[in-house]
Design an enzyme around this catalytic site. Structure first.
Site: not given
Ligand code: GLC
Length: 724
Positions: A261
């Site tokens: 993430d």
């Molecule tokens: C965020 C979210 C994830 C998302 C990523 C990109 O923190 O947890 O679900 O796809 O970052 O935005």
């Protein structure tokens, strides 16, 4: 019997073998092409591919024909463009597209075919917008109703999650785009999400928190997985040896790549050795000129390899996985068919899903469906009736081509046939309480109307910077309780006094406490965040153009304290650790086993017609049980019923839930029509995980197979017995 080469079995055998051989040989060719590319790549080029080189891309190798990998959120629509480093306003960009109903609305359809259609729209739009990976589905278990991202997720039940996620992923990937299964695993709360350490038993892990991910990998063939922010048993989930190397890539044989993430990598060596293949995330502190080489999996890795401290094959495996996905999605041969964006048919799919997602929770005295011809004046009350939701919620935001609110939907439906009046009824603002002036205004127009529709619930809205717009259902924040905000309960009670037939429509990502007014209410509908066509879908349901068929994908408790995560478990955690003491007793598994009455049960949802369950039979061998029964639509309106099959074990050796969902089928029946439903339950439908022997076990003995219209509306049951 004379054996002929034309026998169907032989023809199938030849086809099956040929097909499999051709797939195998294609994969062999791809692996050889990957080997050739790896042999030509420099170390710097390889390392450049395993970390971000902008907010939503990772590097390619242009001289070798390897393109950048382009990703985008989100799970229910393609996110607006924001520039390579969040440095672009997108006003001038045509990125307004299809805003689908959110995850738990999709799950509320209990229709895996719609899962596939949902994924097809999402994949096609991502493809049209030049994306190679769409960052969804989010399938974390709905463990607490407070979790701010429940609206993005699917359910409290791993079997329902499995069935809906597999279709979604296949739909996306059949468009030549990769899905990204998230967040692996145990990201079940937003409070402290980037630091909380989650502890749970092996049974809870195997029986509840892994099965959805396992099905998505093995049945769905998902190309990419996103590691979660939190820790799991003391190690960061996104580089967790047990979760990633042992289970995801070991037991399940996952051959795609695991990305972190955004900003979830904390340690170079752990990321390298524990299975992280791609580090994503912009350190916003680095903006406006981030140096992506400074990532944990950046320049440091080149130094470590050159110093002989990290073996190059470890890096090669990560690059191989990324290249494998690139080949699989036509990025290397430019063979991907073009996508479609913001089309009428995509919008119609959004409408269809929304219509099947709406759950009719209560309909006393058959108030619904309304007869529009008898209504000359309809009052719509509640700020949520005009609230735009598409851009709310955080990373899953979508800029919609349009968004039909509930008020617009009712106005569209009534046209000039009736007068539609509106009063906001409450103020959406921080800590707002009942506003008597607004209540009086609402009661006044309600008193003179033929019919009144209240639209309330949770909000998430349009502008990140404004509090109210991401107050309750959003990333990074959990609800503080389940009490209806802004004094809505007082307003509902005031409206019920003048209009007992009040239609109460709740929007949002999950349950609210209803106990102060539910007994006086005749009609309650759950509308979720129903997407760009949501207002039309809600109108079609209340006026009977559509017969509701949605079923709750999570339990609605009477009060928060009744929920297992709050009754038995740690939430949000003690000294940074959340122990899931409720264990396998999540959702209805808890309510039914511990005999706690919910407000509305898992799987509950009414129809405008009735269904009769009849003639249930079972044929059981020592390998499987085949169950059949007839379902009849005994009413005068066509409708759809979700026939749910639960398994109960008599006298289990280890504690087991009172019942567990193991099959379901959505049947569409004309008025008066009867259909036979038949399902097969293999031994896995009866097993549990024995965390003493670390094995799945099916005890000999008696089991009940319960079939019903919800987890608490069991219509028929049969006994099966397995020899020990
Ligand atoms: C965020 C979210 C994830 C998302 C990523 C990109 O923190 O947890 O679900 O796809 O970052 O935005």
């Amino acid at each position: 019997m004379k054996f002929t080469y034309l026998q169907p079995k032989f023809i199938f055998f030849i086809f099956f073998t040929t097909f499999n051989f051709s797939v195998y040989s294609q994969q062999k060719v791809v692996e050889q092409r990957i080997n050739q590319l790896l042999s030509k790549m420099t170390l710097e080029e390889k390392v450049g591919m395993i970390h971000a080189n902008s907010s939503f891309t990772s590097a390619g190798v242009a001289r070798l024909g390897i393109p950048e990998l382009v990703m985008s959120d989100g799970p229910h629509g393609v996110r607006p463009e924001h520039g390579r480093d969040w440095n672009m306003s997108n006003d001038h960009v045509n990125d307004a597209g299809t805003y689908l109903p959110t995850g738990n609305a999709l799950a509320a359809t209990w229709n895996p075919k719609l899962g596939y259609e949902f994924g097809s729209v999402l994949g096609s739009e991502a493809n049209a917008r030049g994306k190679d990976v769409i960052l969804g589905p989010g399938i974390n278990i709905i463990r607490t109703p407070l979790n701010g991202r429940n609206f993005e997720y699917l359910s409290e039940d791993p079997f329902l999650i499995s069935k809906m996620a597999v279709g979604y992923i296949k739909g996306v990937q059949d468009q030549g785009v990769s899905a990204s299964l998230k967040h692996f695993i145990a990201n079940n709360q937003e409070t402290d999400r980037t630091a909380v350490n989650v502890e749970m038993s092996e049974r809870a892990l195997r029986e509840i928190y892994l099965p959805g991910f396992k099905a998505a990998v093995i049945e769905g063939g998902v190309n990419t997985v996103m590691g979660a922010y939190n820790k799991f048993r003391g190690q960061w989930a996104t580089h967790n040896y047990y979760l990633v190397n042992k289970i995801l890539k070991g037991e399940w044989g996952f051959e795609g790549f695991l990305m972190s993430d955004w900003g979830a990598v904390h340690h170079t060596n752990e990321a390298l050795y524990n299975g992280t293949d791609l580090e994503m995330g912009t350190d916003l502190a680095m903006l406006p000129k981030p140096n992506y080489g400074k990532f944990f999996m950046g320049d440091t890795v080149v130094t470590l390899v050159n110093a002989g401290k990290v073996p190059i094959p470890l890096i090669d495996d990560k690059v191989r996985r990324i290249l494998r996905v690139m080949f699989k999605t036509g990025m290397m041969d430019k063979s991907r068919k073009p996508g479609k964006f913001a089309t009428k048919e995509h919008q119609q799919t959004a409408l269809k899903i929304a219509e099947e997602a709406i759950v009719l929770l209560k309909n006393k005295d058959q108030v619904l469906p309304l007869n529009a011809s008898k209504i000359k004046n309809i009052a719509v009350i509640g700020t949520n009736a005009t609230k735009l939701n598409a851009m709310g919620g955080g990373s899953s935001q979508v800029k919609p081509t349009y968004e039909i609110t509930p008020l617009m939907g009712i106005e569209n439906y009534m046209g000039s046939k009736a007068k539609v009046t509106f009063a906001k009824g409450y103020e959406v603002a921080k800590d707002a309480t009942a506003n008597q002036k607004l209540v009086d205004e609402a009661v006044k127009i309600a008193s003179t109307a033929d019919q009144v529709v209240f639209v309330g619930g949770w909000v998430h809205g349009y502008d990140f910077s404004k509090w109210d717009d991401n107050a309750f259902d959003a990333e990074g924040i959990d609800k503080k309780d389940l009490k209806l905000p802004f004094g809505q309960a007082e307003l509902i009670k005031a409206l019920l006094k003048v209009k007992p037939n009040l239609i109460i429509m709740m929007m949002g990502g999950g349950p609210v406490e209803m106990n102060s007014w539910i007994d006086d209410a005749k009609v309650v509908i759950e509308g979720w965040y129903p997407g760009m066509e949501g207002g039309n879908a809600l109108a079609n349901v209340i006026f009977g153009k559509v017969n509701p068929s949605g079923k709750l994908p999570m339990t609605f408790p009477k009060k928060l304290e009744d929920s297992p995560a709050h009754k038995l478990g740690d939430y949000p955690g003690v000294n940074g650790t959340a122990v899931y003491h409720e264990d396998i007793f999540v959702g209805y598994r808890y309510f039914d086993t511990y005999k706690v009455e919910p407000q509305f049960a898992f799987g509950h949802g009414l129809s405008y017609t009735k269904f009769k369950y009849d003639k249930m039979e079972v044929v059981a061998t020592d390998k499987k049980a085949t169950i059949s029964l007839s379902i009849t639509n005994t009413g005068k309106i066509d409708g759809a019923e979700v026939v749910q099959f639960y398994v109960h074990q008599d006298q289990p050796k280890l504690p087991r839930p009172e019942k567990e969902l193991k099959a379901f089928q959505k049947v569409f029946l004309k008025a008066g029509e009867t259909q036979n439903v038949e399902i097969e339950l293999d031994k896995t439908a009866f097993h549990y995980y024995d965390d003493q022997s670390f094995n799945w076990v099916v005890d000999g003995g008696k089991y009940q197979i319960l079939v019903g219209s919800s987890s608490r509306d069991i219509r028929q049951q049969v006994l099966v017995e397995f020899k020990p």
